[in-house]
Structure formats: C-alpha cells, structure tokens
Write a protein that holds these residues in place. Structure first.
Motif, PDB file in Angstrom:
ATOM      1  N   HIS A   9      -9.341  -1.876  23.726  1.00  0.00           N
ATOM      2  CA  HIS A   9     -10.080  -1.501  22.520  1.00  0.00           C
ATOM      3  C   HIS A   9      -9.232  -0.570  21.667  1.00  0.00           C
ATOM      4  O   HIS A   9      -8.570   0.329  22.191  1.00  0.00           O
ATOM      5  N   PRO A  10      -9.263  -0.744  20.361  1.00  0.00           N
ATOM      6  CA  PRO A  10      -8.495   0.170  19.516  1.00  0.00           C
ATOM      7  C   PRO A  10      -9.110   1.568  19.538  1.00  0.00           C
ATOM      8  O   PRO A  10     -10.332   1.712  19.609  1.00  0.00           O
ATOM      9  N   PRO A  11      -8.291   2.574  19.529  1.00  0.00           N
ATOM     10  CA  PRO A  11      -8.827   3.940  19.540  1.00  0.00           C
ATOM     11  C   PRO A  11      -9.449   4.279  18.192  1.00  0.00           C
ATOM     12  O   PRO A  11      -9.229   3.606  17.197  1.00  0.00           O
ATOM     13  N   ALA A  12     -10.200   5.330  18.193  1.00  0.00           N
ATOM     14  CA  ALA A  12     -10.838   5.777  16.955  1.00  0.00           C
ATOM     15  C   ALA A  12      -9.824   6.610  16.165  1.00  0.00           C
ATOM     16  O   ALA A  12      -9.852   7.831  16.172  1.00  0.00           O
ATOM     17  N   VAL A  13      -8.889   5.931  15.536  1.00  0.00           N
ATOM     18  CA  VAL A  13      -7.844   6.588  14.759  1.00  0.00           C
ATOM     19  C   VAL A  13      -7.913   6.045  13.345  1.00  0.00           C
ATOM     20  O   VAL A  13      -7.944   4.844  13.132  1.00  0.00           O
ATOM     21  N   SER A  14      -7.960   6.930  12.396  1.00  0.00           N
ATOM     22  CA  SER A  14      -7.944   6.457  11.021  1.00  0.00           C
ATOM     23  C   SER A  14      -6.499   6.260  10.598  1.00  0.00           C
ATOM     24  O   SER A  14      -5.627   7.062  10.922  1.00  0.00           O
ATOM     25  N   ARG A  15      -6.228   5.182   9.887  1.00  0.00           N
ATOM     26  CA  ARG A  15      -4.883   4.888   9.431  1.00  0.00           C
ATOM     27  C   ARG A  15      -4.828   5.078   7.925  1.00  0.00           C
ATOM     28  O   ARG A  15      -5.673   4.573   7.194  1.00  0.00           O
ATOM     29  N   ASP A  16      -3.819   5.766   7.499  1.00  0.00           N
ATOM     30  CA  ASP A  16      -3.598   5.962   6.073  1.00  0.00           C
ATOM     31  C   ASP A  16      -2.531   4.974   5.623  1.00  0.00           C
ATOM     32  O   ASP A  16      -1.364   5.320   5.481  1.00  0.00           O
ATOM     33  N   VAL A  17      -2.925   3.715   5.438  1.00  0.00           N
ATOM     34  CA  VAL A  17      -1.980   2.671   5.067  1.00  0.00           C
ATOM     35  C   VAL A  17      -1.349   2.947   3.707  1.00  0.00           C
ATOM     36  O   VAL A  17      -0.127   2.855   3.568  1.00  0.00           O
ATOM     37  N   PRO A  18      -2.132   3.320   2.686  1.00  0.00           N
ATOM     38  CA  PRO A  18      -1.491   3.627   1.396  1.00  0.00           C
ATOM     39  C   PRO A  18      -0.501   4.796   1.493  1.00  0.00           C
ATOM     40  O   PRO A  18       0.559   4.783   0.876  1.00  0.00           O
ATOM     41  N   GLY A  19      -0.827   5.784   2.308  1.00  0.00           N
ATOM     42  CA  GLY A  19       0.080   6.914   2.499  1.00  0.00           C
ATOM     43  C   GLY A  19       1.356   6.512   3.206  1.00  0.00           C
ATOM     44  O   GLY A  19       2.453   6.960   2.861  1.00  0.00           O
ATOM     45  N   ALA A  20       1.232   5.636   4.202  1.00  0.00           N
ATOM     46  CA  ALA A  20       2.407   5.148   4.927  1.00  0.00           C
ATOM     47  C   ALA A  20       3.297   4.314   4.006  1.00  0.00           C
ATOM     48  O   ALA A  20       4.523   4.398   4.062  1.00  0.00           O
ATOM     49  N   PHE A  21       2.678   3.523   3.135  1.00  0.00           N
ATOM     50  CA  PHE A  21       3.449   2.706   2.192  1.00  0.00           C
ATOM     51  C   PHE A  21       4.183   3.608   1.195  1.00  0.00           C
ATOM     52  O   PHE A  21       5.363   3.388   0.894  1.00  0.00           O
ATOM     53  N   ALA A  22       3.507   4.624   0.696  1.00  0.00           N
ATOM     54  CA  ALA A  22       4.143   5.574  -0.231  1.00  0.00           C
ATOM     55  C   ALA A  22       5.301   6.301   0.445  1.00  0.00           C
ATOM     56  O   ALA A  22       6.353   6.518  -0.171  1.00  0.00           O
ATOM     57  N   ALA A  23       5.138   6.642   1.716  1.00  0.00           N
ATOM     58  CA  ALA A  23       6.218   7.297   2.458  1.00  0.00           C
ATOM     59  C   ALA A  23       7.409   6.359   2.615  1.00  0.00           C
ATOM     60  O   ALA A  23       8.566   6.789   2.532  1.00  0.00           O
ATOM     61  N   ALA A  24       7.138   5.057   2.823  1.00  0.00           N
ATOM     62  CA  ALA A  24       8.220   4.070   2.935  1.00  0.00           C
ATOM     63  C   ALA A  24       8.966   3.943   1.610  1.00  0.00           C
ATOM     64  O   ALA A  24      10.195   3.811   1.596  1.00  0.00           O
ATOM     65  N   GLU A  25       8.248   3.996   0.502  1.00  0.00           N
ATOM     66  CA  GLU A  25       8.899   3.944  -0.816  1.00  0.00           C
ATOM     67  C   GLU A  25       9.779   5.172  -1.036  1.00  0.00           C
ATOM     68  O   GLU A  25      10.906   5.056  -1.530  1.00  0.00           O
ATOM     69  N   GLU A  26       9.274   6.341  -0.654  1.00  0.00           N
ATOM     70  CA  GLU A  26      10.063   7.574  -0.794  1.00  0.00           C
ATOM     71  C   GLU A  26      11.302   7.531   0.091  1.00  0.00           C
ATOM     72  O   GLU A  26      12.381   7.954  -0.327  1.00  0.00           O
ATOM     73  N   LYS A  27      11.162   6.999   1.303  1.00  0.00           N
ATOM     74  CA  LYS A  27      12.294   6.905   2.227  1.00  0.00           C
ATOM     75  C   LYS A  27      13.364   5.964   1.683  1.00  0.00           C
ATOM     76  O   LYS A  27      14.558   6.257   1.759  1.00  0.00           O
ATOM     77  N   LEU A  28      12.958   4.844   1.115  1.00  0.00           N
ATOM     78  CA  LEU A  28      13.926   3.915   0.520  1.00  0.00           C
ATOM     79  C   LEU A  28      14.668   4.583  -0.632  1.00  0.00           C
ATOM     80  O   LEU A  28      15.898   4.508  -0.714  1.00  0.00           O
ATOM     81  N   SER A  29      13.948   5.257  -1.505  1.00  0.00           N
ATOM     82  CA  SER A  29      14.590   5.962  -2.620  1.00  0.00           C
ATOM     83  C   SER A  29      15.560   7.020  -2.112  1.00  0.00           C
ATOM     84  O   SER A  29      16.653   7.184  -2.655  1.00  0.00           O
ATOM     85  N   ALA A  30      15.184   7.731  -1.053  1.00  0.00           N
ATOM     86  CA  ALA A  30      16.057   8.756  -0.470  1.00  0.00           C
ATOM     87  C   ALA A  30      17.306   8.128   0.137  1.00  0.00           C
ATOM     88  O   ALA A  30      18.412   8.659  -0.018  1.00  0.00           O
ATOM     89  N   ASP A  31      17.154   6.993   0.831  1.00  0.00           N
ATOM     90  CA  ASP A  31      18.309   6.306   1.418  1.00  0.00           C
ATOM     91  C   ASP A  31      19.276   5.834   0.339  1.00  0.00           C
ATOM     92  O   ASP A  31      20.493   5.958   0.481  1.00  0.00           O
ATOM     93  N   VAL A  32      18.736   5.304  -0.754  1.00  0.00           N
ATOM     94  CA  VAL A  32      19.575   4.842  -1.861  1.00  0.00           C
ATOM     95  C   VAL A  32      20.287   6.027  -2.512  1.00  0.00           C
ATOM     96  O   VAL A  32      21.488   5.983  -2.774  1.00  0.00           O
TER      97      VAL A  32
END
Length: 180
Positions: free
Chosen positions: A51-74
C-alpha cells in the motif's frame, strides 16, 4: 532548414562536455541551442503490504526544482549569460530526446557514465536508429574524469613499493648508497 542544436543534459552529470561542445558548434553554425532534460514525477516509497504510504507529493514543486537544476547545470557549464533555451520535458530520456530533436541540426550527448554494458541502457545507441538528425556523442576520454592528484601519487608510491619488495634480498641487486 533546422536552426537549432539539441543537447541532452544528464541529471547525474550535468553533461558539461556535451554542453560546451554543442555551444561551440551552435556559435560556428550561428544557430540556437536547446538544452533538454527528461523528467518523471518522483514515486512515493511503498509501504509494507504494497500500500502506498500517506505521503503528499509536491509534483509541481519537484518539476520546478528540475527546471532550476537544469538552468544551474547549463550556467555552470557555459556561464550565467549563455543564450540557451532550457527545457524539462515529462517522459523517458529516449522519448523526450526523440521528440525534441525533430527538425534539429543534430543531437549532442555525453558519453555514458558506466561502461558496464549489462547495467547501461545505451541511450545513444537506441537513439541513433530512430532520431532524424545526426547524433554526436562525446568520447569518454573527454567526459569522464581522470584520476585525481592523490590517486596518481598513490599509484606511483604503490608501484615503487611493489618494485622494492620484488627486488629485496635478491643476489646481484645492489643496495642504494646511503649518504651521511
């Protein structure tokens, strides 16, 4: 005619060699540069019993963090003023790079980090047969870091110790002179 080069940017390495090479090539050809990273939503950990645990996922926040990480890598590879379009696209690396390289002059990738063919998915190999533009893969000698100073010194010391141990106490081998 295509007026852009696509470079696949790895989450693990940031693909600095591929980014620098693609940026130089884009300057020579006077075309645009697009840095692309595939992204998938993080999966929550599974709990005992499946069973999945009772964890809330911040998908939009994770996506925004991925965008920031890509910009930082570039920015780290090319500098903060580099004119690069950064795109984080939801999907697998193969599907994202196939789609994003449609109409491109070329697709540029770093060499795979692992040389273990069993564990390696051979992304470049899989893309080559399906993408509609040339694929340029940076050679491992340029992308993988070589041994550091400490490793080089350790290897030299180890070699000298092994040679000394191999020749110790053998007849006909002269002992070095000792200075006073």
């Amino acid at each position: 005619m295509a007026d852009f080069i696509v470079v696949g940017v790895s989450v693990r390495s940031g693909s600095p060699t591929a980014l620098r090479w693609a940026a130089d090539e884009a300057r020579r050809r006077r075309c645009g540069l697009v840095a692309v990273r595939a992204w998938r939503a993080p999966r929550p950990p599974s709990a005992p019993g499946g069973h999945p645990p009772a964890v809330s996922r911040d998908v939009p926040g994770a996506f925004a963090a991925a965008e920031e990480k890509l910009s930082a890598d570039v920015a780290e590879a090319l500098g903060p003023d580099a004119k690069v379009e950064c795109r984080v696209i939801k999907g697998t690396p193969v599907s994202v790079l196939l789609k994003e390289s449609e109409g491109a002059l070329m697709l540029v990738l770093d060499a795979p980090r692992s040389t273990d063919l069993k564990a390696n998915t051979l992304l470049a190999h899989r893309l080559m047969y399906h993408v509609g533009c040339p694929v340029v893969v940076m050679p491992p000698a340029l992308t993988l870091p070589g041994p550091g100073r400490a490793a080089r010194i350790g290897k030299e010391v180890g070699t000298r110790i092994a040679k000394a141990a191999a020749s110790a106490g053998r007849p006909g081998i002269r002992m070095p002179r000792q200075s006073n």
